[in-house]
Scaffold this motif. Structure first.
Motif, PDB file in Angstrom:
ATOM      1  N   LYS A 104      52.034  41.908  39.664  1.00 14.95           N
ATOM      2  CA  LYS A 104      51.720  40.507  39.951  1.00 14.95           C
ATOM      3  C   LYS A 104      51.188  40.344  41.368  1.00 14.95           C
ATOM      4  CE  LYS A 104      53.828  35.936  39.409  1.00 14.95           C
ATOM      5  NZ  LYS A 104      55.027  35.229  38.896  1.00 14.95           N
ATOM      6  N   GLU A 108      47.053  41.866  39.413  1.00 12.00           N
ATOM      7  CA  GLU A 108      46.479  40.638  38.852  1.00 12.00           C
ATOM      8  C   GLU A 108      45.377  40.076  39.729  1.00 12.00           C
ATOM      9  OE1 GLU A 108      49.797  38.567  35.950  1.00 12.00           O
ATOM     10  OE2 GLU A 108      49.482  37.737  37.951  1.00 12.00           O
ATOM     11  N   VAL A 141      47.489  33.574  39.648  1.00 11.33           N
ATOM     12  CA  VAL A 141      47.267  33.700  38.208  1.00 11.33           C
ATOM     13  C   VAL A 141      48.322  32.907  37.447  1.00 11.33           C
ATOM     14  CG1 VAL A 141      47.344  35.324  36.271  1.00 11.33           C
ATOM     15  CG2 VAL A 141      46.031  35.892  38.330  1.00 11.33           C
ATOM     16  N   THR A 299      39.961  36.914  38.285  1.00 13.53           N
ATOM     17  CA  THR A 299      41.270  36.264  38.414  1.00 13.53           C
ATOM     18  C   THR A 299      41.439  35.184  37.362  1.00 13.53           C
ATOM     19  OG1 THR A 299      41.343  36.709  40.797  1.00 13.53           O
ATOM     20  CG2 THR A 299      42.755  34.935  39.964  1.00 13.53           C
ATOM     21  N   THR A 302      41.886  36.724  33.933  1.00 14.87           N
ATOM     22  CA  THR A 302      43.245  37.228  33.768  1.00 14.87           C
ATOM     23  C   THR A 302      44.216  36.089  33.485  1.00 14.87           C
ATOM     24  OG1 THR A 302      42.812  39.083  35.262  1.00 14.87           O
ATOM     25  CG2 THR A 302      45.113  38.507  34.897  1.00 14.87           C
TER      26      THR A 302
END
Length: 449
Positions: A104, A108, A141, A299, A302
């Motif tokens: 994370k 990401e 995200v 980004t 995702t």
């Protein structure tokens, strides 16, 4: 700023340092036990197994729950609320846990695998699968995935870093973002907002040194319509010019003859394009305030919003608060001394008035590094900080020597100790320095010179 700016430890018994209410340094015996040598480590009430990546120290763990940005009348809280006031219709988040996965925190956001921020020398790891976030962008995200289209997120972030008056392993950031539907209807929304913001700025005392919204050196992403990207970049600039007015207009005494001066500089960040930095002329110098740009499409993809386009910015609260509140040392934000805390009122920016300046005391430590041992400067700083806490003012390497015959490396570090609340005696500092030397020998197998 957020992503826009970007140990070996043994258990042992030794004296630890604490202050009694009379302000004098006292000693008590406590057992320090490294999380890396325990089966589990507790963070915010949760138990995590340790492994070879575990490098989080008790000095950090003790402060993880502090949340200074939510503390009544604290300068960081006042600054947070001032920023939020410039975005009244945004979602405001400020209580998200600092525990995140490396995926994370890095993957990401398309961090390359060899990015230095991933290293244990730069970041605090609970274990290989959990860490303390290094930037508020770790939740970008997540926020988009939840359906948030315009939001501000304020949080504590953690980085292993050098020790001086402007660096601290825990600091606070604000991340802001807004996304629009990447179609004609979405762009009409952007144009309407641009008109609104331009109207506010037209009547304000502000002088803006602009740069092109897009250029060959600051290009539109291949996935984006150039017209859409330029409109969004313009919206970003108008929005942040308004934020600069909110932050600095009230304390600078601006007027038509003396407007707030803001300048935009083309920049590069791997997470946005086009990208910019914003500077403000304040107290006779240009100050770098934040980084920003049009969010990279990867980004948004995702996050599950591939049909969107938008911008994001990130700034560090301490950096700005030290200027606005005239606070000279970043350690002071952590002070519990009423002489510091009582100077501030909720919602008001007031200049800090020094109540004392206790003398510093410096000690040098020189040592030979053992053969084959790679010793990072952040390892030294983290060790000193864990021993001395906020009594250490700065740590500087003052000598580096390689013996011409043996090829052994010698290092010398100068450690400045200074309490913000009382005078330290030479005897008290010697006790701390002895602990630092002991830890260096135990953890890094150095030979003291």
């Amino acid at each position: 700023m957020s992503h826009f700016a970007l140990c070996r430890w043994k258990a042992c018994s030794r004296p630890s340092l604490t202050f009694l209410f009379n302000g004098r340094l006292q000693l008590r015996v406590a057992r320090f036990s490294s999380p890396a040598t325990q089966a589990k480590v507790e963070v915010l009430g949760q138990q995590f197994p340790t492994d070879d990546f575990t490098n989080i120290k008790p000095a950090i763990l003790r402060k993880v729950s502090a949340q200074l940005h939510l503390k009544h009348a604290h300068p960081l809280n006042t600054l947070r609320k001032l920023i939020e006031s410039a975005y009244p219709d945004f979602t405001h988040a400020a209580t998200i846990s600092p525990l995140v996965t490396p995926f994370k925190n890095f993957d990401e956001l398309s961090f390359p695998l060899d990015h230095p921020g991933r290293a244990k020398t730069d970041s605090y790891y609970v274990n290989r699968d959990m860490m303390l976030r290094t930037h508020t962008s770790a939740h970008e995200v997540e926020m988009f995935r939840k359906g948030e289209t315009k939001w501000l997120l304020t949080a504590d972030v953690y980085r292993r870093d050098e020790i001086d008056a402007s660096h601290y392993p825990i600091f606070h950031q604000v991340e802001g973002a807004q996304i629009f539907t990447a179609d004609a209807a979405g762009m009409r929304e952007v144009e309407a907002d641009n008109e609104r913001l331009a109207g506010i700025l037209a009547s304000a005392h502000i002088a803006i040194e602009d740069t092109p919204h897009v250029s060959p050196a600051n290009p539109v992403q291949p996935e984006h319509d150039p017209v859409f990207a330029e409109l969004v970049a313009k919206n970003l600039k108008l929005s942040l010019n308004n934020l600069m007015l909110t932050l600095f207009g009230g304390v600078q005494g601006i007027s038509k003859e003396n407007p707030l001066r803001v300048r935009w500089i083309e920049s590069y960040f791997p997470f946005t394009s086009p990208s910019f930095e914003v500077e403000v002329y304040f107290q006779d110098e240009w100050l770098e305030i934040l980084g920003c740009g049009v969010v990279i499409q990867a980004t948004l993809n995702t996050a599950g919003v591939p049909n969107k386009i938008g911008w994001a910015f990130g700034l560090g609260l301490e950096r700005i608060a030290m200027v606005l509140f005239s606070i000279p040392d970043i350690r002071m934000f952590w002070s519990e001394d009423e002489r510091f805390l009582s100077q501030f009122e909720d919602g008001k920016i007031t200049s800090f008035k020094p109540y004392s300046k206790y003398p510093s005391c410096f000690k040098d430590v020189s040592f030979w590094v053992s053969q084959g041992n790679t010793l990072h400067e952040n390892d030294i700083c983290d060790l000193v900080r864990d021993v001395a806490g906020d009594l250490v003012e700065d740590v500087k390497r003052i000598d580096h020597f390689v013996h011409p015959k043996t090829q052994r490396t010698s290092l010398c570090y100068r450690i400045h100790y200074r309490s913000m609340d009382s005078s330290l005696s030479n005897e008290e500092v010697n006790v701390i320095q002895d602990q630092v030397i002991s830890r260096l020998q135990e953890h890094f197998d150095v030979e003291i010179r």
